[in-house]
Design an enzyme around this catalytic site. Sequence first.
Site, PDB file in Angstrom:
ATOM      1  N   LEU A  10      26.165  23.988  83.645  1.00 40.18           N
ATOM      2  CA  LEU A  10      26.418  22.914  84.606  1.00 40.18           C
ATOM      3  C   LEU A  10      25.132  22.192  84.958  1.00 40.18           C
ATOM      4  O   LEU A  10      24.184  22.798  85.455  1.00 40.18           O
ATOM      5  CB  LEU A  10      27.042  23.484  85.879  1.00 40.18           C
ATOM      6  CG  LEU A  10      28.302  24.319  85.695  1.00 40.18           C
ATOM      7  CD1 LEU A  10      28.926  24.619  87.055  1.00 40.18           C
ATOM      8  CD2 LEU A  10      29.299  23.618  84.791  1.00 40.18           C
ATOM      9  N   ALA A  11      25.124  20.911  84.677  1.00 35.15           N
ATOM     10  CA  ALA A  11      23.906  20.130  84.918  1.00 35.15           C
ATOM     11  C   ALA A  11      24.249  18.718  85.365  1.00 35.15           C
ATOM     12  O   ALA A  11      23.553  17.767  85.034  1.00 35.15           O
ATOM     13  CB  ALA A  11      23.062  20.104  83.650  1.00 35.15           C
ATOM     14  N   GLY A  13      24.892  17.862  88.665  1.00 36.12           N
ATOM     15  CA  GLY A  13      24.705  17.694  90.111  1.00 36.12           C
ATOM     16  C   GLY A  13      23.917  16.454  90.465  1.00 36.12           C
ATOM     17  O   GLY A  13      23.136  15.931  89.663  1.00 36.12           O
ATOM     18  N   ARG A  17      19.211  17.195  97.368  1.00 34.12           N
ATOM     19  CA  ARG A  17      18.165  17.885  98.112  1.00 34.12           C
ATOM     20  C   ARG A  17      16.788  17.784  97.446  1.00 34.12           C
ATOM     21  O   ARG A  17      15.763  18.054  98.060  1.00 34.12           O
ATOM     22  CB  ARG A  17      18.554  19.354  98.335  1.00 34.12           C
ATOM     23  CG  ARG A  17      19.630  19.521  99.402  1.00 34.12           C
ATOM     24  CD  ARG A  17      20.242  20.905  99.390  1.00 34.12           C
ATOM     25  NE  ARG A  17      21.148  21.111  98.267  1.00 34.12           N
ATOM     26  CZ  ARG A  17      21.772  22.250  98.013  1.00 34.12           C
ATOM     27  NH1 ARG A  17      21.563  23.293  98.772  1.00 34.12           N
ATOM     28  NH2 ARG A  17      22.593  22.354  96.982  1.00 34.12           N
ATOM     29  N   LYS A  24      17.866  16.704  88.873  1.00 31.91           N
ATOM     30  CA  LYS A  24      17.115  17.927  89.162  1.00 31.91           C
ATOM     31  C   LYS A  24      16.751  18.702  87.905  1.00 31.91           C
ATOM     32  O   LYS A  24      15.619  19.157  87.759  1.00 31.91           O
ATOM     33  CB  LYS A  24      17.977  18.804  90.079  1.00 31.91           C
ATOM     34  CG  LYS A  24      17.487  20.222  90.243  1.00 31.91           C
ATOM     35  CD  LYS A  24      18.157  20.923  91.388  1.00 31.91           C
ATOM     36  CE  LYS A  24      19.595  21.284  91.116  1.00 31.91           C
ATOM     37  NZ  LYS A  24      20.235  21.904  92.294  1.00 31.91           N
ATOM     38  N   ASP A 107      19.790  24.771  86.780  1.00 31.29           N
ATOM     39  CA  ASP A 107      18.603  24.821  87.648  1.00 31.29           C
ATOM     40  C   ASP A 107      18.098  26.243  87.844  1.00 31.29           C
ATOM     41  O   ASP A 107      17.608  26.605  88.895  1.00 31.29           O
ATOM     42  CB  ASP A 107      18.920  24.170  89.002  1.00 31.29           C
ATOM     43  CG  ASP A 107      20.003  24.907  89.783  1.00 31.29           C
ATOM     44  OD1 ASP A 107      20.654  25.796  89.210  1.00 31.29           O
ATOM     45  OD2 ASP A 107      20.192  24.596  90.974  1.00 31.29           O
ATOM     46  N   ASN A 172      24.495  35.236  94.973  1.00 32.76           N
ATOM     47  CA  ASN A 172      25.047  34.791  93.691  1.00 32.76           C
ATOM     48  C   ASN A 172      24.009  33.954  92.956  1.00 32.76           C
ATOM     49  O   ASN A 172      23.524  32.959  93.476  1.00 32.76           O
ATOM     50  CB  ASN A 172      26.305  33.944  93.971  1.00 32.76           C
ATOM     51  CG  ASN A 172      26.848  33.285  92.717  1.00 32.76           C
ATOM     52  OD1 ASN A 172      26.692  33.808  91.612  1.00 32.76           O
ATOM     53  ND2 ASN A 172      27.506  32.148  92.881  1.00 32.76           N
ATOM     54  N   TYR A 351     -17.982  12.660  73.601  1.00 31.26           N
ATOM     55  CA  TYR A 351     -16.592  12.299  73.312  1.00 31.26           C
ATOM     56  C   TYR A 351     -16.376  12.283  71.798  1.00 31.26           C
ATOM     57  O   TYR A 351     -17.039  11.542  71.081  1.00 31.26           O
ATOM     58  CB  TYR A 351     -16.232  10.917  73.882  1.00 31.26           C
ATOM     59  CG  TYR A 351     -14.848  10.483  73.436  1.00 31.26           C
ATOM     60  CD1 TYR A 351     -13.728  11.234  73.793  1.00 31.26           C
ATOM     61  CD2 TYR A 351     -14.671   9.373  72.602  1.00 31.26           C
ATOM     62  CE1 TYR A 351     -12.461  10.868  73.347  1.00 31.26           C
ATOM     63  CE2 TYR A 351     -13.406   9.011  72.157  1.00 31.26           C
ATOM     64  CZ  TYR A 351     -12.303   9.772  72.535  1.00 31.26           C
ATOM     65  OH  TYR A 351     -11.057   9.429  72.082  1.00 31.26           O
ATOM     66  N   ARG A 425     -31.885   2.140  66.101  1.00 31.64           N
ATOM     67  CA  ARG A 425     -32.408   1.828  67.446  1.00 31.64           C
ATOM     68  C   ARG A 425     -33.695   1.031  67.266  1.00 31.64           C
ATOM     69  O   ARG A 425     -34.267   0.991  66.170  1.00 31.64           O
ATOM     70  CB  ARG A 425     -32.694   3.125  68.199  1.00 31.64           C
ATOM     71  CG  ARG A 425     -33.840   3.902  67.580  1.00 31.64           C
ATOM     72  CD  ARG A 425     -34.071   5.261  68.216  1.00 31.64           C
ATOM     73  NE  ARG A 425     -35.323   5.837  67.730  1.00 31.64           N
ATOM     74  CZ  ARG A 425     -35.582   7.119  67.723  1.00 31.64           C
ATOM     75  NH1 ARG A 425     -34.679   7.979  68.147  1.00 31.64           N
ATOM     76  NH2 ARG A 425     -36.735   7.559  67.281  1.00 31.64           N
TER      77      ARG A 425
END
Length: 453
Positions: A10-11, A13, A17, A24, A107, A172, A351, A425
Amino acid sequence: MSRSCLAVILAAGDSTRMKSSMSKVLHPVAGRPMIAHVMAAIASTGVSEAALVVGRDAEAVARAGAVEGVSVETFLQTERLGTGHAVLMAKQAIARSYDDVLIAYGDVPLVTSAPFAAAREKLAQGADVVVIGFRTEKPTGYGRLLVENDELIAIREEKDATEEERKITWCNSGLMAIDGRKALSFLEKINNHNAKGEYYLTDIVEIARAAGGRVVAVDAPETEVAGCNNRAELAFLEKLWQERRRHELMVSGVTMIAPETVFLSYDTKIGQDALIEPNVVFGPGVAVETGAVIHAFSHLEGAHVSAGATVGPFARLRPGADLSAGAKVGNFCEVKNGKIGEGAKVNHLTYIGDAVIGAHANIGAGTITCNYDGVNKHETRIGANTFIGSNSALVAPVSIGDGAYVASGSVITENVPADALAFGRARQEVKLERAKVIRERALAFKAAKKATK
Ligand code: UD1
Ligand code: CA
């Protein structure tokens, strides 16, 4: 004989919150979305068929939920009417009559295969519904497991619970296993007569019992089944995940001086006898081989560190950084898409981007590979046993042959043949006595000014 199994995840929702613009289950723990953790656990349980119930950010969630070895069907829940309603979105799949139906929430990112295996074992022994519970010091928000004479009689949601029931710390997890041949008949009896007006999956406990079914609860550690409703819980899950993985790595032979300051990703690989100093952060895609040392305050992502190589302190390895055995990348150096040859040294303030550096090269302090012309990236090739003088700029595309030297402070724009010495240089001039002349003139000027006041 092995039992057939469907996992329903189940995803869908709304994640109210979480107060987020994104679902989420897409929020990462250890650098990957929570839903991907759950799907990986399903895969490692050996379940090869899954029904993913999606709603908000459906496409992104489906993408994040794809996992090797599992064929995933997605079902869209257009209205959020509760977990019981959400499971029924996968009715078509459940109706294929599996031996076992596993339910997991998206979740619960710490989950492993262990609780799933334990629950399936109970089904094999004749249970009709198996609830996976856990004990926690922070039960707020979870459904509480109500037990009488050692039997699970109901799951009471926080909002529907009495003061007394809220004191229960056995909760649960949301993970559940149901006899696949009875699942639909139980699920279709769930109603929404409760405080939230939602279809609660958790009502299945009382429904199965009323139908004469056997319901049992099995225990899992909180560190495997804790869920996430808000960002504070997200940070708590991250903490639990990090603690668990650090422990696994240390037990497998990795030394960490201050493990609580080391942050790992879901896929971080570290070999035996590697030493990780304090305050090191591993982004996704890092492999560190045996005996390597990562000094304090280094940040690694998408990087490979071979045996015996050393990194940092204060080094940054970006994607494509590949250190060969015994190579050194020291303080305040950054490497991106760069191969550092065996025993080569890049020790200070450098670098290296889009470059290949040969074995035993010495890259002087402050060397910069100028890989970007504002539009395209270009490659720098630096041969074996080269010596690049400090503060040189190597303007790519450019190559330095094996054994060549580059004089300090050079800007190198043309290829340097093997064993050559390149200067890029201005030549130094020395004017004898000139400093003294300038100084005396300045002092005379100052004295004249004072006299006229
Ligand atoms: C749920 C359980 C609770 C348990 C807790 C564990 C119910 C009624 N309660 O509560 O007993 O302790 O999980 O974390 O099941 N979802 C949908 N569609 C919906 C509603 C939810 O797909 O209509 C999904 C959510 O995306 C989430 C999962 O189901 O992944 C759980 O939903 P959530 O709202 O977090 O349930 P809780 O109130 O935490
Ligand atoms: Ca929840």
